[in-house]
Design an enzyme around this catalytic site. Structure first.
Site, mmCIF file in Angstrom:
data_model
loop_
_atom_site.group_PDB
_atom_site.id
_atom_site.type_symbol
_atom_site.label_atom_id
_atom_site.label_comp_id
_atom_site.label_asym_id
_atom_site.label_seq_id
_atom_site.Cartn_x
_atom_site.Cartn_y
_atom_site.Cartn_z
ATOM 1 N N GLY A 147 -0.354 4.979 -0.419
ATOM 2 C CA GLY A 147 -1.254 5.604 0.607
ATOM 3 C C GLY A 147 -0.542 6.646 1.282
ATOM 4 O O GLY A 147 0.743 7.039 1.370
ATOM 5 N N GLY A 166 0.791 -1.184 -0.056
ATOM 6 C CA GLY A 166 -0.149 -0.018 -0.180
ATOM 7 C C GLY A 166 0.745 1.228 0.056
ATOM 8 O O GLY A 166 0.538 2.262 0.552
ATOM 9 N N GLY A 173 -0.126 -1.772 10.602
ATOM 10 C CA GLY A 173 -0.503 -0.632 11.507
ATOM 11 C C GLY A 173 -2.053 -0.551 11.110
ATOM 12 O O GLY A 173 -2.571 0.408 11.528
ATOM 13 N N THR A 174 -2.720 -1.213 10.225
ATOM 14 C CA THR A 174 -3.960 -1.162 9.739
ATOM 15 C C THR A 174 -4.792 -1.370 11.043
ATOM 16 O O THR A 174 -4.819 -2.107 11.836
ATOM 17 C CB THR A 174 -4.401 -2.414 8.779
ATOM 18 O OG1 THR A 174 -3.321 -2.132 7.881
ATOM 19 C CG2 THR A 174 -5.791 -2.298 8.291
ATOM 20 N N THR A 175 -6.044 -0.263 10.685
ATOM 21 C CA THR A 175 -6.915 -0.304 12.080
ATOM 22 C C THR A 175 -8.396 -0.605 11.314
ATOM 23 O O THR A 175 -8.466 -0.833 10.111
ATOM 24 C CB THR A 175 -7.096 1.035 12.779
ATOM 25 O OG1 THR A 175 -7.559 2.040 11.632
ATOM 26 C CG2 THR A 175 -5.583 1.533 13.135
ATOM 27 N N MET A 221 1.409 3.443 16.250
ATOM 28 C CA MET A 221 2.791 2.860 16.336
ATOM 29 C C MET A 221 3.910 4.066 17.148
ATOM 30 O O MET A 221 4.780 3.762 16.997
ATOM 31 C CB MET A 221 3.228 2.318 15.154
ATOM 32 C CG MET A 221 2.587 0.958 14.791
ATOM 33 S SD MET A 221 3.647 -0.112 13.638
ATOM 34 C CE MET A 221 2.736 -1.632 14.043
ATOM 35 N N LYS A 256 -10.663 9.704 6.972
ATOM 36 C CA LYS A 256 -10.471 8.505 8.055
ATOM 37 C C LYS A 256 -11.709 7.649 7.792
ATOM 38 O O LYS A 256 -12.903 8.321 7.737
ATOM 39 C CB LYS A 256 -10.208 8.691 9.116
ATOM 40 C CG LYS A 256 -10.019 7.674 10.383
ATOM 41 C CD LYS A 256 -9.387 7.979 11.531
ATOM 42 C CE LYS A 256 -8.953 6.649 12.201
ATOM 43 N NZ LYS A 256 -8.026 5.568 11.585
ATOM 44 N N HIS A 258 -9.527 13.069 13.828
ATOM 45 C CA HIS A 258 -8.842 12.953 12.760
ATOM 46 C C HIS A 258 -9.375 13.649 11.391
ATOM 47 O O HIS A 258 -10.383 14.066 11.483
ATOM 48 C CB HIS A 258 -9.013 11.488 12.369
ATOM 49 C CG HIS A 258 -7.943 10.585 13.564
ATOM 50 N ND1 HIS A 258 -8.814 10.128 14.489
ATOM 51 C CD2 HIS A 258 -6.863 10.120 13.136
ATOM 52 C CE1 HIS A 258 -7.686 9.519 15.261
ATOM 53 N NE2 HIS A 258 -6.643 9.423 14.349
HETATM 54 P P1 NAD Z 1 -4.802 5.658 3.059
HETATM 55 O O1 NAD Z 1 -6.126 5.260 2.374
HETATM 56 O O2 NAD Z 1 -4.156 6.839 2.476
HETATM 57 O O3 NAD Z 1 -3.934 4.417 2.385
HETATM 58 C C1 NAD Z 1 -4.466 3.032 2.242
HETATM 59 C C2 NAD Z 1 -3.664 2.348 1.209
HETATM 60 O O4 NAD Z 1 -3.751 0.985 1.170
HETATM 61 C C3 NAD Z 1 -4.172 3.063 -0.303
HETATM 62 O O5 NAD Z 1 -3.201 3.588 -0.999
HETATM 63 C C4 NAD Z 1 -4.997 1.834 -0.871
HETATM 64 O O6 NAD Z 1 -4.705 2.029 -2.080
HETATM 65 C C5 NAD Z 1 -3.927 0.726 -0.129
HETATM 66 N N1 NAD Z 1 -4.377 -0.709 -0.424
HETATM 67 C C6 NAD Z 1 -5.741 -1.009 -0.066
HETATM 68 N N2 NAD Z 1 -5.936 -2.339 -0.540
HETATM 69 C C7 NAD Z 1 -4.612 -2.647 -0.991
HETATM 70 C C8 NAD Z 1 -4.061 -3.932 -1.620
HETATM 71 N N3 NAD Z 1 -4.772 -5.041 -1.720
HETATM 72 N N4 NAD Z 1 -3.009 -3.845 -2.101
HETATM 73 C C9 NAD Z 1 -1.996 -2.847 -2.058
HETATM 74 N N5 NAD Z 1 -2.624 -1.467 -1.546
HETATM 75 C C10 NAD Z 1 -3.621 -1.435 -0.801
HETATM 76 O O7 NAD Z 1 -4.690 5.445 4.384
HETATM 77 P P2 NAD Z 1 -3.834 5.721 5.573
HETATM 78 O O8 NAD Z 1 -4.089 6.958 6.254
HETATM 79 O O9 NAD Z 1 -2.380 5.526 4.859
HETATM 80 O O10 NAD Z 1 -4.145 4.691 6.560
HETATM 81 C C11 NAD Z 1 -4.032 3.350 6.231
HETATM 82 C C12 NAD Z 1 -4.268 2.376 7.338
HETATM 83 O O11 NAD Z 1 -3.170 2.648 8.580
HETATM 84 C C13 NAD Z 1 -5.845 2.888 8.099
HETATM 85 O O12 NAD Z 1 -6.160 1.562 8.735
HETATM 86 C C14 NAD Z 1 -5.178 3.663 9.373
HETATM 87 O O13 NAD Z 1 -6.216 3.890 10.162
HETATM 88 C C15 NAD Z 1 -4.206 3.062 9.530
HETATM 89 N N6 NAD Z 1 -3.222 4.016 10.458
HETATM 90 C C16 NAD Z 1 -2.383 3.374 11.489
HETATM 91 C C17 NAD Z 1 -1.664 3.892 12.368
HETATM 92 C C18 NAD Z 1 -0.628 3.309 13.277
HETATM 93 O O14 NAD Z 1 0.090 3.648 13.958
HETATM 94 N N7 NAD Z 1 -1.098 2.129 13.450
HETATM 95 C C19 NAD Z 1 -1.222 5.182 11.855
HETATM 96 C C20 NAD Z 1 -1.781 5.903 10.903
HETATM 97 C C21 NAD Z 1 -2.931 5.338 10.115
#
Ligand code: NAD
Length: 268
Positions: A10, A7, A97-99, A124, A158, A154
């Site tokens: 993203g 991903g 880190g996915t939620t 994280m 989100k 957020h």
């Molecule tokens: P985003 O929508 O900008 O990015 C997600 C990316 O995943 C997109 O580019 C999408 O195309 C890609 N994706 C989806 N399915 C895919 C697949 N099958 N193969 C490849 N890529 C794929 O979202 P974001 O703001 O980057 O957040 C992503 C996730 O991380 C969310 O669940 C968010 O809550 C979480 N997050 C966690 C933390 C942490 O510290 N754990 C911090 C920030 C965000």
């Protein structure tokens, strides 16, 4: 350590590319995007406004696992579960880190982690993990005269609510009170719902603008209120934690770990 970013186009994916490039001991080896994304085939360096690296964004996660020691995945729950299975199949590490996981999906992740080293945390950043430890401690000291409310804000993009971090903080509070969160949580309020039940842990969600992530845990009693707050102003704090987790994973056993294992704060 060879690291792949799943991903990688993203918001977090791009931040992770930069963080891996800027971390000693970490080598960016691959990145994937969805097959319908414009970023497919683009150079990972150019994707983040840097010099070309000669590594193109692919769409085959299995190929990524074959050439990497660890994959970092901040995407969507179904995709992260598929990647956890690939990590187990190839004997590699997944830092996730996915939620937004359902309880069933979290159970599935735990099950898969019996066959792979998986580090998952809803947040994280070092600061939030420290806050989590503080919340648990405060909740264990204060009785139910102190109403616990978790407030988060957020950015407007989100998709899940309450945030994974808010739930993680709610869990820490519930743990401090030795109660399962699902028995005391109130995730939304609307209409004539009656007075607040004693012992409830409430959640309030705000969405707007470009807020990276604000969380406050309140302990409100008659006559006083304690508020513990964390504000993230840059996504790099999550990426730093994720890359630190990947480097930490070297030589670790199979199982599901969190940032407290990585930061050695689990005994607090
Ligand atoms: P985003 O929508 O900008 O990015 C997600 C990316 O995943 C997109 O580019 C999408 O195309 C890609 N994706 C989806 N399915 C895919 C697949 N099958 N193969 C490849 N890529 C794929 O979202 P974001 O703001 O980057 O957040 C992503 C996730 O991380 C969310 O669940 C968010 O809550 C979480 N997050 C966690 C933390 C942490 O510290 N754990 C911090 C920030 C965000």
């Amino acid at each position: 350590m060879k690291i792949g970013i799943i991903g990688c186009a993203g918001r977090m994916g791009r931040t992770l590319i930069q963080q891996v490039l800027d971390t000693e001991g970490a080598e960016l080896a691959a990145g994937t995007v969805r097959s319908d994304e414009d970023a497919l085939g683009k150079d990972l360096g150019e994707l983040v406004g840097r010099e070309a690296l000669g590594i193109k964004a692919g769409d085959d996660a299995e190929a990524l696992f074959k050439i990497c020691d660890a994959a970092i995945d901040f995407t969507v729950p179904e995709n992260s579960l598929a990647n956890a299975r690939l990590a187990a199949k190839h004997g590699k590490v997944l830092v996730c880190g996915t939620t937004g996981f359902t309880d069933a999906q979290r159970d599935e992740l735990k099950e898969i982690a019996k066959g792979a080293t998986i580090i998952w945390a809803a947040n994280m950043s070092v600061g939030v993990n420290l806050l989590q430890a503080l919340v648990k401690k405060v909740a264990s000291v204060l009785d139910e005269d102190y109403d616990i409310e978790v407030v988060e804000m957020h950015h407007r993009h989100k998709v899940d609510s309450p945030s994974g971090t808010a739930l993680m903080l709610g869990e820490a509070a519930a743990e401090g009170r030795a109660k399962p969160l699902n028995e005391v949580a109130c995730k939304a309020r609307d209409g004539i719902i009656g007075a607040r039940p004693k012992g409830e842990i409430g959640f309030a969600t705000l969405r707007g603008g470009d807020v990276v992530g604000d969380h406050t845990v309140m302990f409100a009693a008659d006559g006083e209120r304690i508020e513990l707050t964390h504000k993230a102003s840059n996504r790099s704090v999550f990426a730093k934690g994720a890359v630190r987790a990947a480097l930490w994973s070297k030589g670790q056993k199979k199982g599901l770990f969190n940032m407290h294992d990585v930061l050695a704060t689990s005994h607090w």
